[in-house]
Design a protein around this motif. Structure first.
Motif: not given
Length: 184
Positions: A82-96
């Motif tokens: 279901a593509c629940r966000p992991g660390l990498g998705a949160h990092l991607y979001q934090a970097l805009g």
């Protein structure tokens, strides 16, 4: 291409975030290394590991003179089908949502073997795969990058280097903070 490979090691309530940079996927040795000692980290929270590790990754990324074209983390971008966000998705979001993130995990989460957001990559003569996830870049392309990384073994040389760097002896006493950049 500027690639930043990141990892974090924890000792009690302190952490060492490490980054090695490389100009290409086939590079054997880091172009530069960076470490950041973090004196106080959040307690581990089951299901929310990113809350502990994300601030550490952002801290070491602040040391880079130039923004990387791609970031590689030791872990997952997506955690399930279901593509629940992991660390990498949160990092991607934090970097805009501007810098692609490739996750390379050594162990499978439950269901990873059949998850469409995960590509299993076998390297060297190892029968055990690495589990690759990505955001901001095509997953098959990211898996090809990991497959082509330098090193004869399952774990690419640069991933082993950043792991070793994050586990290296802290240069400051516990409770003190430091940010060091060492040309490599």
């Amino acid at each position: 291409m500027r690639i930043a490979i990141l990892d974090v090691d924890y000792r009690s309530n302190v952490a060492r975030a490490a980054c090695v940079t490389a100009p290409s996927w086939a590079t054997e040795l880091p172009l530069a290394t960076h470490v950041s000692d973090i004196e106080s980290v959040q307690e581990y929270e089951p299901g929310a590991f990113y809350k502990r590790e994300l601030p550490c990754l952002l801290r070491v990324l602040e040391q880079l003179a130039a923004k990387p074209d791609v970031i590689v983390i030791d872990g997952y971008v997506w955690l399930d089908g279901a593509c629940r966000p992991g660390l990498g998705a949160h990092l991607y979001q934090a970097l805009g949502n501007a810098t692609p993130v490739v996750g390379v995990a050594k162990t499978a989460f439950h269901g990873a073997e059949t998850c469409p957001a995960v590509v299993q990559v076998r390297r060297g003569t190892s029968a055990r795969p690495l589990f690759v996830t990505a955001v901001g870049v095509d997953l098959a392309e990211a898996a090809g990058w990991v497959r082509g990384m330098a090193g004869l073994h399952r774990i690419p040389s640069l991933l082993a280097a950043v792991d070793q760097l994050s586990r290296s002896t802290f240069e400051t006493p516990p409770g003190a903070s430091a940010a060091n950049a060492v040309a490599g």
